[in-house]
Write a protein that holds these residues in place. Structure first.
Motif, short mmCIF file in Angstrom:
data_model
loop_
_atom_site.label_atom_id
_atom_site.label_comp_id
_atom_site.label_asym_id
_atom_site.label_seq_id
_atom_site.Cartn_x
_atom_site.Cartn_y
_atom_site.Cartn_z
N GLU A 146 -6.25 0.96 8.92
CA GLU A 146 -5.71 2.16 8.16
C GLU A 146 -4.00 2.16 7.84
O GLU A 146 -3.47 3.09 7.31
CB GLU A 146 -6.38 3.19 8.90
CG GLU A 146 -8.02 3.47 8.70
CD GLU A 146 -8.68 2.41 9.75
OE1 GLU A 146 -7.98 1.66 10.67
OE2 GLU A 146 -9.93 2.21 9.26
N MET B 165 -2.79 0.77 4.62
CA MET B 165 -3.43 1.09 3.51
C MET B 165 -2.36 1.59 2.21
O MET B 165 -2.93 2.05 1.33
CB MET B 165 -4.62 1.98 3.58
CG MET B 165 -5.55 1.02 4.40
SD MET B 165 -7.36 1.99 4.41
CE MET B 165 -8.36 0.59 5.29
N GLY B 166 -1.07 1.56 2.58
CA GLY B 166 -0.17 1.98 1.51
C GLY B 166 0.05 0.61 0.64
O GLY B 166 -0.39 -0.44 1.05
N ASP B 167 0.84 0.68 -0.60
CA ASP B 167 0.88 -0.26 -1.35
C ASP B 167 1.96 -1.53 -0.90
O ASP B 167 1.72 -2.63 -1.26
CB ASP B 167 1.22 0.12 -2.75
CG ASP B 167 0.08 0.88 -3.55
OD1 ASP B 167 -1.02 0.51 -3.13
OD2 ASP B 167 0.45 1.80 -4.23
N GLY B 168 2.77 -1.25 -0.26
CA GLY B 168 4.02 -2.26 0.09
C GLY B 168 4.91 -1.53 1.18
O GLY B 168 4.68 -0.69 1.91
N GLY B 169 6.11 -2.01 1.22
CA GLY B 169 7.04 -1.67 2.15
C GLY B 169 7.04 -2.24 3.36
O GLY B 169 6.41 -3.56 3.78
N LEU B 170 7.86 -1.94 4.44
CA LEU B 170 7.98 -2.32 5.58
C LEU B 170 6.81 -2.77 6.40
O LEU B 170 6.53 -3.75 7.18
CB LEU B 170 9.00 -1.62 6.67
CG LEU B 170 9.77 -2.29 7.65
CD1 LEU B 170 10.56 -3.45 7.13
CD2 LEU B 170 10.79 -1.30 8.18
N PRO B 171 5.77 -1.87 6.43
CA PRO B 171 4.64 -2.11 7.29
C PRO B 171 4.00 -3.36 6.82
O PRO B 171 3.78 -4.11 7.77
CB PRO B 171 3.43 -0.84 7.08
CG PRO B 171 4.45 -0.04 6.57
CD PRO B 171 5.69 -0.54 5.97
N GLN C 199 5.46 -6.08 5.13
CA GLN C 199 6.38 -7.11 5.77
C GLN C 199 6.25 -7.47 7.28
O GLN C 199 6.26 -8.74 7.50
CB GLN C 199 7.80 -6.73 5.42
CG GLN C 199 8.95 -7.53 5.92
CD GLN C 199 9.07 -8.48 4.79
OE1 GLN C 199 8.27 -8.84 3.86
NE2 GLN C 199 10.16 -9.70 5.23
N GLY D 43 -11.58 3.91 10.81
CA GLY D 43 -12.16 4.81 9.77
C GLY D 43 -13.53 4.81 8.78
O GLY D 43 -13.55 5.31 7.98
N HIS E 147 -12.94 3.46 0.63
CA HIS E 147 -12.26 3.02 1.90
C HIS E 147 -12.64 1.71 2.04
O HIS E 147 -11.68 0.62 2.67
CB HIS E 147 -12.57 3.94 3.39
CG HIS E 147 -12.01 3.42 4.42
ND1 HIS E 147 -10.61 3.74 4.57
CD2 HIS E 147 -12.41 2.77 5.32
CE1 HIS E 147 -10.32 3.44 5.75
NE2 HIS E 147 -11.60 2.54 6.44
N ARG F 33 -10.46 -0.63 -0.06
CA ARG F 33 -8.95 -0.94 0.58
C ARG F 33 -9.20 -1.69 1.79
O ARG F 33 -8.28 -2.63 1.68
CB ARG F 33 -8.49 0.50 1.24
CG ARG F 33 -8.26 1.45 0.11
CD ARG F 33 -7.45 2.77 0.59
NE ARG F 33 -6.81 3.70 -0.35
CZ ARG F 33 -7.48 5.00 -0.29
NH1 ARG F 33 -8.06 5.50 0.63
NH2 ARG F 33 -7.19 5.75 -1.61
N PHE G 134 -12.71 14.17 6.58
CA PHE G 134 -12.29 12.97 7.29
C PHE G 134 -11.93 13.51 8.74
O PHE G 134 -10.86 14.24 8.85
CB PHE G 134 -11.53 11.86 7.00
CG PHE G 134 -11.42 10.71 7.86
CD1 PHE G 134 -12.39 9.91 8.07
CD2 PHE G 134 -10.12 10.76 8.64
CE1 PHE G 134 -12.16 8.87 9.38
CE2 PHE G 134 -9.96 9.69 9.65
CZ PHE G 134 -10.82 8.62 9.82
N ASN H 9 -10.88 12.08 11.79
CA ASN H 9 -9.78 11.35 12.53
C ASN H 9 -10.13 11.16 13.97
O ASN H 9 -9.22 11.08 14.84
CB ASN H 9 -8.35 11.76 12.33
CG ASN H 9 -7.32 10.75 12.42
OD1 ASN H 9 -7.64 9.74 12.08
ND2 ASN H 9 -6.23 10.92 12.79
N ASP H 10 -11.41 11.20 14.32
CA ASP H 10 -11.82 10.75 15.59
C ASP H 10 -13.19 10.11 15.66
O ASP H 10 -13.82 10.04 14.56
CB ASP H 10 -12.00 12.07 16.47
CG ASP H 10 -11.94 11.89 18.00
OD1 ASP H 10 -11.56 10.76 18.54
OD2 ASP H 10 -12.50 12.65 18.73
#
Lengths: 289, 259
Positions: free
Chosen positions: A36, A39-45, A47, A64, A77, A80, A106, A108-109
């Motif tokens: 989870e 689940m963004g499209d790109g960037g530092l996570p 990398q 999730g 979900h 993804r 949702f 979140n638990d």
């Protein structure tokens, strides 16, 4: 075929440990991430995840999927997750015996479900959809419980045995959750381990818990992943390793106030050491018999 | 008609979000006082994890209004806009609009703008990666070809058009002890956020540059986008706008319109 998780200690990946993980030799031989968080499209996570997935066997541990939701698993979900599994080829994918969403909300638990025939059929159906889409079997984790249901038809161990038999899934067995749930809902942890088909266990989780008081002054244990593994949990872990006859891939979870890498490394070292002790104890007992 | 399991999940979801334990006694095997204490563990988990997610996404709003006010605001938001997805990266997108409508926030008109700025930052941070074009391409193409081309914007690029000084307020909070006595909060500010690689860049823009980028985003030929901008803002400085765009990685592709 992707590489398997090694029979040794791993830790939950935190970006702040990245440099230590990549640069130094440690007790940590594999890593776990929550899909989870990626689940963004790109960037530092992404990398960071790419860097660690090239250096370590990886386990993707979802929080999730909501396998226990009466309104089914969420297709978006699942897609993804499938995309991430496809991109990073983790050695293991796991989820929880719990529900988190109801009617598009949702929470979140990881919420509890009764151990009934209805629940068993539902989880088996939801799990089947996930396994079909990912084209692999996944592991399911036993929950930490704070409530007891009226009208359970199975014990948790029986429920998990049945679920594995019906769906082919394996178990991610959380020893801290066992300890916490046994205290909070009043069952015997050793008896549970006798009932559970431990051959299904393909991964183990260990974590710390905190202690609160109920109005009647009995203890309620909170699985908060915010402290070292407690001695009572290490003891249960050792008896489990003793019975398994080998160290399962064993993860140290520490998600609240995660300490620096040095302390995570110490905890991972303890897991390796306790498992080795249990195994050598077993060999000595067997040769004495 | 709900199945027994669906019925229990509906009741529990309602109990968690609405702080009422109605109907739970028939589901769980505990007396009232104990049920209260046990369900509170789950309720705390729900609100704690979700308000943490909001606070991670809007740290400057948290600083501006203070911890206690923020927590109450986050709780009101969560109750009205609970997440629809398990991917927390998508949670909190309605928060700026919520803040702009919230009665307790009405006395701070810049709050919603700073929240929009922080949301744009989040979207920029998690957007698709792409390799930007360098300034070199302007030399290679020459002015005539460049003007007849269509530029593609970097997928991480976000425009923030505020009636208040959202960027200055945000920037003032990037140090330990913010001092914004020098900021005129009522000054409108335009910003462009972009992440050409892994570092996020915050560019000071003006209304003219925002219009140019908006026209480019719609797919206009560069010459037309420029005409449109000059018509509305005759003083528009094209050379520095193009230099800023190329040196900060605003564009990832350039092609002639028929392609």
């Amino acid at each position: 075929m992707t590489i398997e998780l090694p029979n040794s200690a791993g830790i939950g990946f935190k970006p702040k440990h990245l440099a230590d993980l990549l640069l130094q030799k440690s007790e940590v031989s594999w890593l776990e991430v929550h899909p989870e968080n990626y689940m963004g499209d790109g960037g530092l996570p992404h990398q960071d995840l790419l860097a660690v997935s090239e250096a370590f066997p990886l386990s993707m541990h979802g929080v999730g999927m909501s396998l226990g939701s009466a309104d089914g698993v969420n297709d978006e979900h699942l897609e993804r997750l499938a995309k991430l599994v496809d991109a990073y080829q983790p050695a293991r994918v796991s989820e929880h015996l719990a529900w988190s969403h109801w009617n598009q909300v949702f929470l979140n638990d990881l919420l509890p479900m009764p151990y009934t025939r209805e629940s068993l059929n539902l989880v088996a159906e939801n799990l089947g959809r996930v396994q079909d889409r990912l084209k692999r079997t996944i592991l399911v984790e036993n929950p930490s419980l704070y409530l007891s249901f009226r009208g359970d038809e199975f014990s948790e161990a029986e429920f998990l045995n049945e679920l594995c038999k019906t769906t082919g899934c394996g178990l991610l067995f959380d020893v801290n959750n066992l300890y916490v749930s046994a205290n909070n809902t009043g069952f015997d942890a050793q008896q549970y381990l006798k009932e559970l088909n431990i051959k299904n266990i393909a991964e183990v989780h260990l974590a710390g818990h905190s202690i609160e008081s109920l109005p009647n002054e009995s203890k309620l244990l909170i699985d908060d992943h915010g402290s070292p593994v407690r001695q009572e949990v290490w003891s249960l872990y050792q008896s489990l390793v003793f019975n398994l006859g080998e160290m399962p891939p064993t993860l140290i979870e520490w998600d609240t106030d995660t300490p620096d890498f040095e302390q995570m490394d110490l905890e991972a070292g303890l897991a390796n050491q306790y498992a080795a002790n249990a195994l050598s104890n077993k060999i000595l007992k067997e040769s004495a018999a | 008609m709900n199945t027994p399991l669906a019925d229990s999940q509906e009741k529990m979801a309602h109990a968690l979000l609405n702080h009422s334990n109605e109907g739970l006694g028939e589901i769980f095997a505990h007396d009232e006082a104990e049920l209260q204490a046990r369900i509170a563990v789950y309720r705390n988990n729900v609100f704690f994890s979700l308000s943490n997610a909001i606070s991670d996404l809007y740290p400057v709003i948290n600083q501006l209004v203070g911890e206690e006010f923020f927590l109450a605001l986050a709780k009101r938001y969560i109750r009205e806009n609970p997440p629809a997805s398990a991917a927390m990266v998508f949670f909190g997108a309605e928060f700026p609009e919520f803040v702009s409508q919230d009665k307790a926030c009405l006395s701070l008109p810049y709050l919603a703008d700073v929240a929009r700025f922080e949301l744009a930052k989040q979207h920029c941070y998690h957007a698709q990666d792409a390799k930007p074009l360098s300034l070199q391409i302007m030399h290679e193409l020459g002015a005539e070809k460049l003007m007849a081309s269509v530029l593609k914007l970097h997928p991480s690029l976000r425009l923030v058009d505020s009636k208040t000084a959202s960027r200055s307020i945000w920037q003032a909070h990037q140090i330990e002890k913010p001092n914004f006595s020098e900021i005129d909060v009522a000054t409108a500010e335009q910003s462009i956020l972009v992440r050409p690689e892994f570092d996020l860049l915050i560019c000071r823009a003006d209304a003219a540059l925002l219009l140019l980028i908006t026209e480019i985003e719609k797919g206009a030929i560069l010459a037309e986008a420029i005409d449109m901008t000059l018509e509305k803002y005759p003083g528009f400085d094209l050379a520095s706008a193009m230099a800023m765009g190329f040196s900060n990685g605003f564009f990832t592709d350039i092609h002639s319109p028929q392609e």
